[in-house]
Design a protein around this motif. Structure first.
Motif, short mmCIF file in Angstrom:
data_model
loop_
_atom_site.label_atom_id
_atom_site.label_comp_id
_atom_site.label_asym_id
_atom_site.label_seq_id
_atom_site.Cartn_x
_atom_site.Cartn_y
_atom_site.Cartn_z
N MET A 1 0.88 -1.20 -0.15
CA MET A 1 0.05 0.08 -0.12
C MET A 1 1.03 1.33 -0.08
N SER A 2 0.31 2.09 -0.77
CA SER A 2 1.39 3.41 -0.83
C SER A 2 0.80 4.13 0.39
N ALA A 3 1.34 5.38 0.51
CA ALA A 3 0.92 6.19 1.73
C ALA A 3 -0.45 6.43 1.86
N LEU A 4 -0.82 6.53 2.88
CA LEU A 4 -2.33 6.85 3.25
C LEU A 4 -2.47 8.32 3.05
N SER A 5 -3.33 8.84 2.25
CA SER A 5 -3.52 10.38 2.06
C SER A 5 -4.80 10.63 2.95
N TRP A 6 -4.37 11.61 3.73
CA TRP A 6 -5.07 12.20 4.69
C TRP A 6 -5.67 13.52 4.32
N GLY A 7 -7.13 13.79 4.50
CA GLY A 7 -7.75 15.20 4.41
C GLY A 7 -7.95 15.65 5.86
N ILE A 8 -8.02 16.88 6.32
CA ILE A 8 -8.20 17.27 7.65
C ILE A 8 -9.44 18.08 7.47
N CYS A 9 -10.25 18.05 8.24
CA CYS A 9 -11.60 18.61 8.29
C CYS A 9 -11.73 19.65 9.66
N SER A 10 -11.37 20.78 9.41
CA SER A 10 -11.42 21.84 10.32
C SER A 10 -9.83 21.98 10.82
N ALA A 11 -9.48 23.66 11.00
CA ALA A 11 -8.21 24.01 11.30
C ALA A 11 -7.91 24.40 12.78
N PRO A 26 6.27 7.24 9.48
CA PRO A 26 7.09 7.48 8.26
C PRO A 26 6.29 8.11 6.97
N ALA A 27 6.97 9.01 6.36
CA ALA A 27 6.23 9.65 5.25
C ALA A 27 5.44 8.50 4.06
N GLU A 28 6.18 7.66 4.30
CA GLU A 28 5.89 6.44 2.98
C GLU A 28 4.69 5.75 3.64
N ASP A 29 4.23 6.16 4.67
CA ASP A 29 2.83 5.49 5.36
C ASP A 29 1.81 6.39 5.61
N HIS A 30 2.18 7.67 5.67
CA HIS A 30 1.15 8.73 6.02
C HIS A 30 1.45 10.21 5.42
N GLN A 31 0.49 10.78 4.71
CA GLN A 31 0.74 12.12 4.16
C GLN A 31 -0.63 12.74 4.34
N VAL A 32 -0.37 14.13 4.83
CA VAL A 32 -1.56 14.90 4.79
C VAL A 32 -1.60 15.84 3.52
N VAL A 33 -2.65 15.46 2.52
CA VAL A 33 -2.85 16.10 1.27
C VAL A 33 -3.50 17.20 1.15
N ALA A 34 -4.45 17.57 2.08
CA ALA A 34 -5.51 18.56 2.22
C ALA A 34 -6.08 19.03 3.24
N ILE A 35 -6.31 20.26 3.66
CA ILE A 35 -7.05 20.87 4.85
C ILE A 35 -8.02 21.75 4.42
N ALA A 36 -9.10 21.47 5.16
CA ALA A 36 -10.36 22.29 4.85
C ALA A 36 -10.78 23.11 6.16
N GLU A 292 -3.55 2.93 13.33
CA GLU A 292 -4.61 1.65 13.32
C GLU A 292 -5.46 1.78 12.09
N VAL A 293 -5.89 3.09 11.62
CA VAL A 293 -6.73 3.14 10.76
C VAL A 293 -5.87 2.91 9.45
N ARG A 294 -4.72 3.01 9.05
CA ARG A 294 -3.87 2.43 7.92
C ARG A 294 -3.87 0.89 8.16
N GLN A 295 -3.74 0.39 9.34
CA GLN A 295 -3.57 -1.05 9.41
C GLN A 295 -4.96 -1.67 8.98
N CYS A 296 -6.13 -1.16 9.31
CA CYS A 296 -7.42 -1.65 9.21
C CYS A 296 -7.69 -1.47 7.84
N LEU A 297 -7.25 -0.63 6.91
CA LEU A 297 -7.50 -0.44 5.65
C LEU A 297 -6.66 -1.47 4.70
N ILE A 298 -5.47 -1.73 5.40
CA ILE A 298 -4.57 -2.60 4.43
C ILE A 298 -5.32 -3.97 4.64
N LYS A 299 -5.72 -4.34 5.85
CA LYS A 299 -6.59 -5.65 5.99
C LYS A 299 -8.04 -5.68 5.32
#
Length: 335
Positions: A1-11, A26-36, A292-299
């Motif tokens: 699985m490539s890095a999990l791309s996170w969006g964040i709701c609320s600043a 690790p950056a290869e596991d998690h990336q924040v790609v957008a904030i709203a 945990e979210v990443r591991q669940c999605l992988i499974k």
């Protein structure tokens, strides 16, 4: 699985800390790609600080972003229902800050939506994913302290200066903001079992929300739990599990624990250092729920076995009953 791309709701402050916590992974596991945020300039400032490439001035735009795998919902809980439904209807996986919603009715709506849309969903009860909590569950499963007979927990901090804790329309009240940590701990220790009885007694603020409350729960086979929570006073903020063969103690800051005392022997579980100042205590510990979210999605899972949909539902139902006994009614309860 490539890095999990996170969006964040609320600043807001908690979203800031979540972004900081993700940077300890690790950056290869998690990336924040957008904030709203509701205001574009707030999102842009957040994006600049955290080096996020996309900033949106509405949650709808974030929901439409095809590059977002999972959305972290960090706005205040009276708005969780609307935000969760928006993202799930857009087929986004969701990690929603706790408390999940104002009441059981709203929690059920969210859980129905996650099933209907076939997306992953988890309530962000971050405490459950700390190494200390993992260790506690392991020891209980192995019968390390014999049969559990009593659980005691408390969480009190003077936060009455914070409007969000005081005002009813902001989802104020000590239970939803603070006491939920003690309740989820009891539910975790007793493995999601519904108590046979629950008694709550407490005092409310003039605004009609709860301030200091003591809750006693009775479980099957003569097992008990008691917890105290308060938004006006500083309590010792520890937790203890007493079994027939010993005790497990979580010293102060039971909601973001970094040490554990088992039968008098203490072990430390330090957190990684943040690269950026945090708004709240120990919040780099949010990294564990993100992983945990990443591991669940992988499974290919749609919920976490550690904080399942039924766990969220039980929490909400018990919270409703505590509020009923103490006399706290939100406008959402009357709709």
């Amino acid at each position: 699985m490539s890095a999990l791309s996170w969006g964040i709701c609320s600043a807001g402050k908690i979203s800031h800390d979540f972004a900081v916590a993700l940077k300890t992974l690790p950056a290869e596991d998690h990336q924040v790609v957008a904030i709203a945020a509701r205001k574009l300039e707030d999102a842009e400032e957040f994006a600049r600080e955290q080096s996020i490439s996309k900033a949106y001035g509405s949650y709808e735009e974030l929901a439409r972003d095809p590059n977002v795998d999972v959305v972290y919902v960090g706005n205040i809980h009276p708005y969780h229902l609307k935000a969760c439904l928006l993202f799930m209807n857009a087929k986004k996986n969701v990690l929603c800050e706790k408390p999940l919603a104002i009441n059981t009715k709203e929690v059920k709506e969210i859980l129905d939506s996650t099933k209907r849309n076939q997306v992953f969903f988890m309530e962000a009860v971050w405490t459950r994913f700390f190494p200390v909590s993992v260790e506690v569950r392991k020891m209980l499963a192995q019968g390390e302290i014999g049969e559990v007979k009593m659980v005691r927990s408390e969480f009190g901090v003077p936060v009455l200066h914070n409007r969000r804790v005081v005002e009813k329309e902001l989802g104020g009240g000590a239970l939803l903001n603070i006491g939920t940590y003690c309740l989820q701990f009891v539910c975790m220790v007793y493995n999601g079992e519904r108590p046979e009885s629950i008694q709550a007694t407490g005092v409310c603020l003039d605004t009609g929300v709860d301030e200091t409350v003591i809750v006693t729960l009775k479980f099957s086979e003569k097992r008990m739990a008691v917890f105290t929570y308060s938004s006006s006073i500083q309590l010792p903020n520890d937790a203890i599990i007493v079994g027939t063969k010993g005790t497990i103690q979580i010293p102060a800051r039971m909601w973001c624990p970094t040490s554990l005392i088992v039968n008098g022997k203490e072990t430390q579980y330090p957190l990684p250092e943040p690269h950026f100042p945090l708004n709240f205590l120990n919040t780099t510990g949010m990294r564990y729920e993100a992983e945990e979210v990443r591991q669940c999605l992988i499974k290919g899972l749609k919920e976490s076995p550690v904080m399942s949909h039924s766990d969220s539902l039980l929490l909400a139902e018990l919270e409703d009953e505590i509020r009923r006994q103490v006399g706290v009614v939100y406008s959402q309860d009357c709709q």
